[in-house]
Design a protein around this motif. Sequence first.
Motif, PDB file in Angstrom:
ATOM      1  N   SER A  14      66.117 -54.258  16.225  1.00 32.55           N
ATOM      2  CA  SER A  14      64.675 -54.501  16.128  1.00 32.55           C
ATOM      3  C   SER A  14      64.105 -53.822  14.880  1.00 32.55           C
ATOM      4  CB  SER A  14      63.964 -53.974  17.373  1.00 32.55           C
ATOM      5  OG  SER A  14      62.565 -53.929  17.157  1.00 32.55           O
ATOM      6  N   MET A  15      63.515 -54.598  13.979  1.00 34.90           N
ATOM      7  CA  MET A  15      62.888 -54.013  12.803  1.00 34.90           C
ATOM      8  C   MET A  15      61.604 -53.271  13.183  1.00 34.90           C
ATOM      9  SD  MET A  15      65.160 -54.686  10.741  1.00 34.90           S
ATOM     10  CE  MET A  15      64.378 -53.743   9.452  1.00 34.90           C
ATOM     11  N   VAL A  16      60.922 -53.736  14.243  1.00 34.68           N
ATOM     12  CA  VAL A  16      59.727 -53.036  14.720  1.00 34.68           C
ATOM     13  C   VAL A  16      60.097 -51.637  15.193  1.00 34.68           C
ATOM     14  CG1 VAL A  16      57.913 -53.021  16.478  1.00 34.68           C
ATOM     15  CG2 VAL A  16      58.524 -55.158  15.327  1.00 34.68           C
ATOM     16  N   ALA A  17      61.236 -51.525  15.925  1.00 30.25           N
ATOM     17  CA  ALA A  17      61.674 -50.218  16.421  1.00 30.25           C
ATOM     18  C   ALA A  17      62.050 -49.297  15.273  1.00 30.25           C
ATOM     19  CB  ALA A  17      62.849 -50.403  17.380  1.00 30.25           C
ATOM     20  N   VAL A  18      62.721 -49.837  14.252  1.00 28.47           N
ATOM     21  CA  VAL A  18      63.058 -49.024  13.073  1.00 28.47           C
ATOM     22  C   VAL A  18      61.781 -48.544  12.395  1.00 28.47           C
ATOM     23  CG1 VAL A  18      64.040 -49.099  10.749  1.00 28.47           C
ATOM     24  CG2 VAL A  18      65.329 -50.034  12.662  1.00 28.47           C
ATOM     25  N   ASP A  19      60.821 -49.451  12.242  1.00 28.53           N
ATOM     26  CA  ASP A  19      59.569 -49.082  11.573  1.00 28.53           C
ATOM     27  C   ASP A  19      58.775 -48.045  12.360  1.00 28.53           C
ATOM     28  OD1 ASP A  19      60.140 -50.806   9.533  1.00 28.53           O
ATOM     29  OD2 ASP A  19      58.873 -52.436  10.276  1.00 28.53           O
ATOM     30  N   ASP A  20      59.008 -47.969  13.674  1.00 27.95           N
ATOM     31  CA  ASP A  20      58.286 -47.003  14.504  1.00 27.95           C
ATOM     32  C   ASP A  20      58.560 -45.575  14.038  1.00 27.95           C
ATOM     33  OD1 ASP A  20      56.381 -46.950  16.478  1.00 27.95           O
ATOM     34  OD2 ASP A  20      57.810 -46.698  18.120  1.00 27.95           O
ATOM     35  N   TYR A  21      59.750 -45.367  13.454  1.00 26.54           N
ATOM     36  CA  TYR A  21      60.108 -44.037  12.939  1.00 26.54           C
ATOM     37  C   TYR A  21      60.301 -44.101  11.428  1.00 26.54           C
ATOM     38  CZ  TYR A  21      60.975 -43.826  17.902  1.00 26.54           C
ATOM     39  OH  TYR A  21      60.828 -43.937  19.255  1.00 26.54           O
ATOM     40  N   GLY A  22      59.510 -44.975  10.791  1.00 26.35           N
ATOM     41  CA  GLY A  22      59.664 -45.232   9.370  1.00 26.35           C
ATOM     42  C   GLY A  22      59.505 -44.003   8.503  1.00 26.35           C
ATOM     43  N   ALA A  23      58.616 -43.093   8.882  1.00 28.47           N
ATOM     44  CA  ALA A  23      58.395 -41.902   8.058  1.00 28.47           C
ATOM     45  C   ALA A  23      59.642 -41.036   8.001  1.00 28.47           C
ATOM     46  CB  ALA A  23      57.215 -41.101   8.606  1.00 28.47           C
ATOM     47  N   VAL A  24      60.320 -40.886   9.151  1.00 26.41           N
ATOM     48  CA  VAL A  24      61.558 -40.100   9.179  1.00 26.41           C
ATOM     49  C   VAL A  24      62.639 -40.802   8.365  1.00 26.41           C
ATOM     50  CG1 VAL A  24      63.303 -39.022  10.631  1.00 26.41           C
ATOM     51  CG2 VAL A  24      60.970 -39.246  11.466  1.00 26.41           C
ATOM     52  N   ILE A  25      62.771 -42.104   8.554  1.00 22.58           N
ATOM     53  CA  ILE A  25      63.808 -42.850   7.851  1.00 22.58           C
ATOM     54  C   ILE A  25      63.568 -42.825   6.345  1.00 22.58           C
ATOM     55  CG2 ILE A  25      64.767 -45.174   7.522  1.00 22.58           C
ATOM     56  CD1 ILE A  25      64.367 -45.566  10.567  1.00 22.58           C
ATOM     57  N   ASP A  26      62.305 -42.908   5.925  1.00 25.28           N
ATOM     58  CA  ASP A  26      61.998 -42.811   4.497  1.00 25.28           C
ATOM     59  C   ASP A  26      62.447 -41.466   3.938  1.00 25.28           C
ATOM     60  OD1 ASP A  26      60.917 -45.337   4.456  1.00 25.28           O
ATOM     61  OD2 ASP A  26      58.821 -44.670   4.526  1.00 25.28           O
ATOM     62  N   THR A  27      62.223 -40.402   4.706  1.00 27.37           N
ATOM     63  CA  THR A  27      62.648 -39.079   4.247  1.00 27.37           C
ATOM     64  C   THR A  27      64.167 -38.996   4.183  1.00 27.37           C
ATOM     65  OG1 THR A  27      60.665 -38.055   5.185  1.00 27.37           O
ATOM     66  CG2 THR A  27      62.509 -36.600   4.709  1.00 27.37           C
ATOM     67  N   ILE A  28      64.856 -39.596   5.162  1.00 21.61           N
ATOM     68  CA  ILE A  28      66.313 -39.625   5.126  1.00 21.61           C
ATOM     69  C   ILE A  28      66.794 -40.330   3.862  1.00 21.61           C
ATOM     70  CG2 ILE A  28      68.388 -40.570   6.237  1.00 21.61           C
ATOM     71  CD1 ILE A  28      66.948 -40.173   8.939  1.00 21.61           C
ATOM     72  N   TYR A  29      66.175 -41.465   3.537  1.00 19.05           N
ATOM     73  CA  TYR A  29      66.530 -42.179   2.311  1.00 19.05           C
ATOM     74  C   TYR A  29      66.296 -41.302   1.078  1.00 19.05           C
ATOM     75  CZ  TYR A  29      67.460 -46.957   3.976  1.00 19.05           C
ATOM     76  OH  TYR A  29      68.018 -48.073   4.549  1.00 19.05           O
ATOM     77  N   ASP A  30      65.175 -40.608   1.054  1.00 23.31           N
ATOM     78  CA  ASP A  30      64.865 -39.739  -0.091  1.00 23.31           C
ATOM     79  C   ASP A  30      65.915 -38.641  -0.235  1.00 23.31           C
ATOM     80  OD1 ASP A  30      62.596 -41.228  -0.612  1.00 23.31           O
ATOM     81  OD2 ASP A  30      61.224 -39.821   0.373  1.00 23.31           O
ATOM     82  N   TYR A  31      66.264 -38.016   0.878  1.00 17.32           N
ATOM     83  CA  TYR A  31      67.264 -36.956   0.831  1.00 17.32           C
ATOM     84  C   TYR A  31      68.619 -37.507   0.400  1.00 17.32           C
ATOM     85  CZ  TYR A  31      64.142 -33.689   3.333  1.00 17.32           C
ATOM     86  OH  TYR A  31      63.110 -32.856   3.696  1.00 17.32           O
ATOM     87  N   ALA A  32      68.980 -38.679   0.942  1.00 17.33           N
ATOM     88  CA  ALA A  32      70.273 -39.279   0.597  1.00 17.33           C
ATOM     89  C   ALA A  32      70.339 -39.614  -0.890  1.00 17.33           C
ATOM     90  CB  ALA A  32      70.518 -40.530   1.435  1.00 17.33           C
ATOM     91  N   GLU A  33      69.253 -40.154  -1.430  1.00 12.23           N
ATOM     92  CA  GLU A  33      69.232 -40.485  -2.855  1.00 12.23           C
ATOM     93  C   GLU A  33      69.368 -39.229  -3.702  1.00 12.23           C
ATOM     94  OE1 GLU A  33      66.434 -42.842  -6.147  1.00 12.23           O
ATOM     95  OE2 GLU A  33      65.730 -42.567  -4.084  1.00 12.23           O
ATOM     96  N   ALA A  34      68.662 -38.178  -3.329  1.00 11.05           N
ATOM     97  CA  ALA A  34      68.755 -36.925  -4.079  1.00 11.05           C
ATOM     98  C   ALA A  34      70.164 -36.353  -4.034  1.00 11.05           C
ATOM     99  CB  ALA A  34      67.755 -35.911  -3.516  1.00 11.05           C
ATOM    100  N   GLN A  35      70.887 -36.600  -2.947  1.00 11.94           N
ATOM    101  CA  GLN A  35      72.241 -36.068  -2.790  1.00 11.94           C
ATOM    102  C   GLN A  35      73.318 -37.016  -3.316  1.00 11.94           C
ATOM    103  OE1 GLN A  35      71.571 -35.109   1.562  1.00 11.94           O
ATOM    104  NE2 GLN A  35      72.647 -33.252   0.951  1.00 11.94           N
TER     105      GLN A  35
END
Length: 454
Positions: free
Chosen positions: A177-198
């Motif tokens: 579910s993309m709606v379910a993923v978006d429900d925690y979008g702020a956390v996932i965005d931060t995970i992406y940011d951390y992953a990119e930095a690493q």
Amino acid sequence: MNSKNWIEALPKAFNEYRNGRNLDEVECIIPDLAGMSRGKAMPHYKFSPKQTFFLPISLFYQTISGEYVDMDIENQWMEKDIVLRPDISTACAVPWAADCSMQVINDLETRDGAPLAVAPRTVLRRVLDLYAAQGWKPIVAPEIEFYLTKPNTDPTKDIEAPIGRTGRKGARQQPFSMVAVDDYGAVIDTIYDYAEAQGLEIDTVIQEGGAGQIEFNLMHGDPMRLADRVFYFKRAIQEAALKHGLYATFMAKPMRDQPGSAMHIHQSVIDTKTGRNIFSDEAGAPTEAFYHFLGGSQKHLMEVVPFLAPYVNSYRRFAAQMSAPTNLEWAEDNRTTGLRIPHSDAAGRRVENRVTGADTNPYLSLAASLAAGYLGMMNAVAPRDAATTEVYQSEQDLPASLSAALRLLEQADDIRAVLGEEFCTMYCNIKHAELEEYQREISPWERQHLLLNV
């Protein structure tokens, strides 16, 4: 090499993250038996790739609760120092730190320069060296499942699903579910940011079947490099969750009525001279090596379950019969089998190990899974016939408990020789001690149903 030179020679992703800033702190770290980060932090001017650092070997003599375990080791409690050798190729950012900081994974040696046999990276390297001696190179791709949860500061209380942006608790049975993923979008965005930095390469992210359960898939590649990435990524995910007031847990079964979390492992093997996937012949058909890898997986994964399911909680994931295969049957495109052959072209033919839990040490679970396939290829182990229907029970189900799994590992001479006898003996000792600790606990279920009813 002076300080400026080694800093400039660091991996591209780190220097892009640094962006000309002064380096503040360096974390010299190693993965412990649980796959968690231990080590020393220091000002940048105290660190050099050629510097020698030390840690006491006793950090490998502890259970998950921190208890030390007496074992048949000569002069065990002298707590001799082991030598840390920075692998500068693993250097990456600590993006949640306030200042520009770096972490670097270290290999471990004895004082006389020998690889430390009980170190998880050493165990994986042993297996990879055996492949290399045959002219083979394994390729793996892990899929990491985890739960975002409300903070749980009282261990006697149940773990609860988090509140998403809708203000409601996450609902289960919403896979993809993309709606379910978006429900925690702020956390996932931060995970992406951390992953990119690493410099961690993410393939895809999906909502899994549990409430607040997420899966990240990493790009395929070299097993040591991928184990390092999983090691880094788990910590980054937990830090990202904490930044948003949540927990991220890799427990295999954190909630009673929710599915468990796995770390599926996709595996193939290439010929180092030709670069060809040895699981497919020139006509695109499966090879003997492919079938023997499967046969070895069926025979020997049964013996290495303590590395794939390392805790008492791991077996609750199997017992629940919720998206977790409890067998080692194989089939093409069948998610009820423990060994699945995903749909692919000939070059992408691979074996997916679906029984490994998210709570494993990635170095040890990758080593164990690849060791099973290696022994199959070396000893020409034929697999059982492919499953043709759904498989919920088989004649050779996985062991139902950690104690049963340990008994199999303790009798598995071939697999112990591949992974290292010293390491396997120590690991079994630690796991038996954890079982003894657990047996001393009284659970809420016992108080609820036994206190006044027996």
